[in-house]
Design a protein around this motif. Structure first.
Motif, mmCIF file in Angstrom:
data_model
loop_
_atom_site.group_PDB
_atom_site.id
_atom_site.type_symbol
_atom_site.label_atom_id
_atom_site.label_comp_id
_atom_site.label_asym_id
_atom_site.label_seq_id
_atom_site.Cartn_x
_atom_site.Cartn_y
_atom_site.Cartn_z
ATOM 1 N N GLY A 105 0.816 -1.207 0.000
ATOM 2 C CA GLY A 105 0.000 0.000 0.000
ATOM 3 C C GLY A 105 0.846 1.253 0.000
ATOM 4 N N GLY B 59 0.744 4.298 -2.604
ATOM 5 C CA GLY B 59 0.322 5.606 -2.131
ATOM 6 C C GLY B 59 1.365 6.693 -2.251
ATOM 7 N N THR B 60 2.652 6.325 -2.238
ATOM 8 C CA THR B 60 3.719 7.329 -2.264
ATOM 9 C C THR B 60 3.693 8.216 -3.513
ATOM 10 O OG1 THR B 60 5.163 5.978 -0.860
ATOM 11 C CG2 THR B 60 6.209 7.682 -2.193
ATOM 12 N N VAL C 273 1.152 8.951 -5.315
ATOM 13 C CA VAL C 273 -0.060 9.768 -5.189
ATOM 14 C C VAL C 273 0.203 10.945 -4.251
ATOM 15 C CG1 VAL C 273 -2.475 9.800 -4.449
ATOM 16 C CG2 VAL C 273 -1.558 7.790 -5.623
ATOM 17 N N GLY C 274 0.913 10.672 -3.154
ATOM 18 C CA GLY C 274 1.260 11.730 -2.217
ATOM 19 C C GLY C 274 2.154 12.778 -2.843
ATOM 20 N N ALA D 206 -5.075 -0.804 2.288
ATOM 21 C CA ALA D 206 -5.673 0.525 2.217
ATOM 22 C C ALA D 206 -4.999 1.481 3.201
ATOM 23 C CB ALA D 206 -7.174 0.441 2.499
ATOM 24 N N VAL E 35 -1.744 2.541 1.798
ATOM 25 C CA VAL E 35 -1.882 3.581 0.782
ATOM 26 C C VAL E 35 -1.960 4.958 1.433
ATOM 27 C CG1 VAL E 35 -3.418 4.553 -0.975
ATOM 28 C CG2 VAL E 35 -2.948 2.100 -0.968
ATOM 29 N N VAL E 36 -2.794 5.077 2.479
ATOM 30 C CA VAL E 36 -2.920 6.352 3.201
ATOM 31 C C VAL E 36 -1.575 6.738 3.813
ATOM 32 C CG1 VAL E 36 -4.065 7.569 5.096
ATOM 33 C CG2 VAL E 36 -5.360 5.955 3.689
ATOM 34 N N CYS E 37 -0.887 5.749 4.369
ATOM 35 C CA CYS E 37 0.440 5.966 4.949
ATOM 36 C C CYS E 37 1.400 6.503 3.893
ATOM 37 C CB CYS E 37 0.959 4.652 5.531
ATOM 38 S SG CYS E 37 2.664 4.687 6.127
ATOM 39 N N GLY E 38 1.393 5.909 2.708
ATOM 40 C CA GLY E 38 2.276 6.341 1.637
ATOM 41 C C GLY E 38 1.968 7.747 1.159
ATOM 42 N N VAL E 39 0.684 8.068 1.055
ATOM 43 C CA VAL E 39 0.279 9.409 0.632
ATOM 44 C C VAL E 39 0.769 10.450 1.619
ATOM 45 C CG1 VAL E 39 -1.686 10.945 0.246
ATOM 46 C CG2 VAL E 39 -1.730 8.620 -0.681
ATOM 47 N N SER F 112 9.759 2.362 3.682
ATOM 48 C CA SER F 112 9.031 3.360 2.899
ATOM 49 C C SER F 112 9.735 4.711 2.780
ATOM 50 C CB SER F 112 7.634 3.579 3.494
ATOM 51 O OG SER F 112 7.710 4.089 4.811
#
Length: 248
Positions: free
Chosen positions: A83, A87-88, A90-91, A138, A141-145, A182
């Motif tokens: 995730g 997400g990264t 996207v962030g 999921a 993903v939030v963590c990566g963003v 990450s």
């Protein structure tokens, strides 16, 4: 003279914030981006603050890794890391597209929701305590963003594992190893999208000693913190995170 002792090079407030944030990161597995991030943004007033926060956080993860690897929940870690990888980017795009104020507001909303879950208020609804690979992904993903956009990946992971009633030691280990994997990805994406800040190396060099000292102090304190205290410390730091995002 050590550069972190020279106020003309590094503001004393920043040194104190980095020390405290490193201590909290060592104790709970989160906290560095929450505490030091806003201070770095205010004092540096540039995208370089995000990169400094990422590198110092990675330093903490490296220091703690030898003591935490045995406690890692690899079943939890794998989908989290996948995730994060998704997400990264996207962030990074969000960082380029949105204003800093909008990014902070979005982060405050996400972390606020995670805080509610972590308190256990929603415990009577089993759906919030269920643990599946999809949910872990999921959260990753939030963590990566949040990692790429604000260098604050910790709250989503900590809130999720607290909500599913994970063991405190496992929470710390899994969260820290997630970051260990990450942060290099986030820094690489940052470098590709916005370049490497000229202030990165001198600032990191000046703040490395306070970071190491805070981490060592946190390891000492972590021995005396029980599971209940760990849960409410996590909730407290999530609340602080929301407050700082709104206030700054």
């Amino acid at each position: 003279m050590l550069s972190f002792l020279d106020p003309s090079i590094v503001p004393p407030l920043l040194v104190a914030a980095v020390f405290a944030a490193s201590l909290l990161q060592a104790v709970t597995g989160i906290g560095f981006g929450v505490i030091a991030g806003p201070v770095l943004l205010v004092t540096m007033a540039s995208a370089g603050a995000i990169q400094v926060s990422i590198v110092l956080s990675f330093l903490i993860a490296l220091l703690l890794a030898p003591m935490t690897l045995r406690a890692v929940n690899w079943r939890l870690l794998r989908p989290l890391f996948i995730g994060v990888c998704l997400g990264t980017p996207v962030g990074a795009l969000a960082y380029l597209s949105l204003s800093l104020e909008t990014l902070k507001l979005c982060a405050a909303i996400v972390v606020g929701a995670m805080t509610v879950i972590a308190t256990g208020i929603l415990a009577k609804f089993p759906i919030f305590q269920s643990d599946t690979a999809t949910r872990r992904g999921a959260v990753g993903v939030v963590c990566g963003v949040l990692n790429a956009a604000l260098a604050m990946p910790g709250p989503p992971v900590a809130a999720y594992v607290t909500a599913i009633k994970g063991d405190g030691r496992v929470v710390r280990a899994t969260t820290l190893v997630t970051f260990l994997l990450s942060y290099p990805i986030a820094l690489t994406v940052q470098a590709l999208f916005v370049g490497v800040s000229e202030s990165l190396l001198p600032t990191v060099s000046a703040l490395a000693i306070p970071t190491i000292a805070g981490t060592a102090s946190g390891l000492f304190l972590a021995r005396s913190i029980n599971e209940q205290a760990f849960k409410w410390l996590t909730v407290l730091f999530l609340i602080v995170s929301v407050s700082l995002l709104i206030a700054k």
